[in-house]
Scaffold this motif. Structure first.
Motif, PDB file in Angstrom:
ATOM      1  N   LEU A  59       0.792  -1.176   0.098  1.00  6.73           N
ATOM      2  CA  LEU A  59      -0.006  -0.078  -0.013  1.00  6.73           C
ATOM      3  C   LEU A  59       0.827   1.267   0.001  1.00  6.73           C
ATOM      4  O   LEU A  59       1.893   1.404   0.747  1.00  6.73           O
ATOM      5  CB  LEU A  59      -0.852   0.088   1.117  1.00  6.73           C
ATOM      6  N   ARG A  67      -4.411   8.494   4.150  1.00  4.96           N
ATOM      7  CA  ARG A  67      -4.811   7.641   2.850  1.00  4.96           C
ATOM      8  C   ARG A  67      -3.833   6.668   2.818  1.00  4.96           C
ATOM      9  O   ARG A  67      -2.687   6.490   2.947  1.00  4.96           O
ATOM     10  CB  ARG A  67      -5.005   8.689   1.794  1.00  4.96           C
ATOM     11  N   CYS A  77      -3.528   3.474  -0.412  1.00  2.00           N
ATOM     12  CA  CYS A  77      -3.853   3.141  -1.864  1.00  2.00           C
ATOM     13  C   CYS A  77      -2.989   1.815  -2.141  1.00  2.00           C
ATOM     14  O   CYS A  77      -2.001   1.431  -2.196  1.00  2.00           O
ATOM     15  CB  CYS A  77      -3.530   4.185  -2.923  1.00  2.00           C
ATOM     16  N   ASP A  78      -3.782   0.982  -3.040  1.00  2.00           N
ATOM     17  CA  ASP A  78      -3.467  -0.308  -3.350  1.00  2.00           C
ATOM     18  C   ASP A  78      -2.486  -0.091  -4.825  1.00  2.00           C
ATOM     19  O   ASP A  78      -2.310   0.872  -5.338  1.00  2.00           O
ATOM     20  CB  ASP A  78      -4.452  -1.373  -3.833  1.00  2.00           C
ATOM     21  N   ARG A  79      -2.066  -1.122  -5.247  1.00  4.78           N
ATOM     22  CA  ARG A  79      -1.180  -1.339  -6.444  1.00  4.78           C
ATOM     23  C   ARG A  79      -1.716  -0.546  -7.486  1.00  4.78           C
ATOM     24  O   ARG A  79      -0.837  -0.124  -8.538  1.00  4.78           O
ATOM     25  CB  ARG A  79      -0.768  -2.701  -6.759  1.00  4.78           C
ATOM     26  N   ASP A  80      -3.082  -0.600  -7.849  1.00  3.77           N
ATOM     27  CA  ASP A  80      -3.842  -0.028  -8.996  1.00  3.77           C
ATOM     28  C   ASP A  80      -4.064   1.641  -8.776  1.00  3.77           C
ATOM     29  O   ASP A  80      -4.710   2.149  -9.499  1.00  3.77           O
ATOM     30  CB  ASP A  80      -4.758  -0.799  -9.378  1.00  3.77           C
ATOM     31  N   GLY A  81      -3.945   2.022  -7.549  1.00  7.65           N
ATOM     32  CA  GLY A  81      -4.321   3.274  -7.087  1.00  7.65           C
ATOM     33  C   GLY A  81      -5.537   3.404  -6.353  1.00  7.65           C
ATOM     34  O   GLY A  81      -5.999   4.753  -5.974  1.00  7.65           O
ATOM     35  N   GLY A  82      -6.012   2.342  -6.311  1.00  7.99           N
ATOM     36  CA  GLY A  82      -7.481   2.522  -5.598  1.00  7.99           C
ATOM     37  C   GLY A  82      -7.509   2.642  -4.226  1.00  7.99           C
ATOM     38  O   GLY A  82      -6.624   2.260  -3.524  1.00  7.99           O
ATOM     39  N   GLU A  83      -8.341   3.357  -3.467  1.00 10.01           N
ATOM     40  CA  GLU A  83      -8.098   3.810  -2.426  1.00 10.01           C
ATOM     41  C   GLU A  83      -8.717   2.689  -1.305  1.00 10.01           C
ATOM     42  O   GLU A  83      -9.765   2.133  -1.528  1.00 10.01           O
ATOM     43  CB  GLU A  83      -8.955   5.210  -2.049  1.00 10.01           C
ATOM     44  N   VAL A  84      -7.812   2.279  -0.526  1.00  3.45           N
ATOM     45  CA  VAL A  84      -8.224   1.073   0.503  1.00  3.45           C
ATOM     46  C   VAL A  84      -8.736   1.665   1.904  1.00  3.45           C
ATOM     47  O   VAL A  84      -9.779   1.250   2.494  1.00  3.45           O
ATOM     48  CB  VAL A  84      -6.679   0.309   0.928  1.00  3.45           C
ATOM     49  N   THR A 141      -9.318   5.618   4.011  1.00  2.08           N
ATOM     50  CA  THR A 141      -9.071   7.301   4.207  1.00  2.08           C
ATOM     51  C   THR A 141      -9.738   7.750   5.459  1.00  2.08           C
ATOM     52  O   THR A 141     -10.739   7.143   5.563  1.00  2.08           O
ATOM     53  CB  THR A 141      -9.564   7.973   2.661  1.00  2.08           C
ATOM     54  N   GLN A 182       2.744   3.063  -7.530  1.00  2.90           N
ATOM     55  CA  GLN A 182       2.924   3.491  -6.011  1.00  2.90           C
ATOM     56  C   GLN A 182       4.319   3.988  -5.594  1.00  2.90           C
ATOM     57  O   GLN A 182       4.361   4.963  -4.835  1.00  2.90           O
ATOM     58  CB  GLN A 182       2.857   2.156  -5.318  1.00  2.90           C
TER      59      GLN A 182
END
Length: 140
Positions: free
Chosen positions: A26, A36, A38-45, A47, A89
């Motif tokens: 992350l 905040r 974010c995962d490998r694809d830029g998705g928010e895990v 916040t 990332q």
């Protein structure tokens, strides 16, 4: 009033205690009082405002964040089967630190942590310090 905090690094979310392949990188950032991840694809895990985060740091360096009733076990490095951080990332971390100089001083790793753990526990201690300075409830 909390001084503005800024810190970013790649941590690993230990989604399973036993399966190293479920340990995911992350990009975690703290800016002001805003945390905040974010995962490998830029998705928010996750916040959250730092004041809404409860953190517990284990003796071995696992930082467990509780946000909105969900627990996230974070460690300073992944296992051998863990995916590597994505270029998105890595670039995001570098860009964040270029724009926001880190306000948290990195913890110095002890000899055993350096040799056996790649300084991962010190990495998570630095995160605990940064979160505490931003207003999170941190238990050690």
């Amino acid at each position: 009033m909390v001084d503005e905090q800024a810190y970013a690094s790649i941590v690993f979310w230990r989604r399973s205690r036993w399966n190293g392949a479920r340990c995911e990188p992350l990009l975690m950032t703290l800016h002001g009082d805003r945390l905040r991840a974010c995962d490998r694809d830029g998705g928010e895990v996750l916040t959250a405002a730092a004041g809404q985060v409860a953190a517990r740091l284990s003796r071995l360096g696992t930082l467990t964040l509780t946000v909105g009733g969900h627990a996230y076990a974070l460690v300073g490095r992944g296992g051998a089967q863990s995916p590597a951080p994505s270029s998105l990332q890595q670039e995001g971390c570098a860009a964040f630190l270029a724009d926001h100089p880190a306000s948290a001083a990195p913890r110095r790793a002890g000899l055993l942590d350096q040799v056996l753990n790649g300084s991962a526990a010190a990495h998570m201690h630095t995160w605990a310090d940064a979160l505490a300075a931003a207003g999170a409830a941190v238990a050690r």
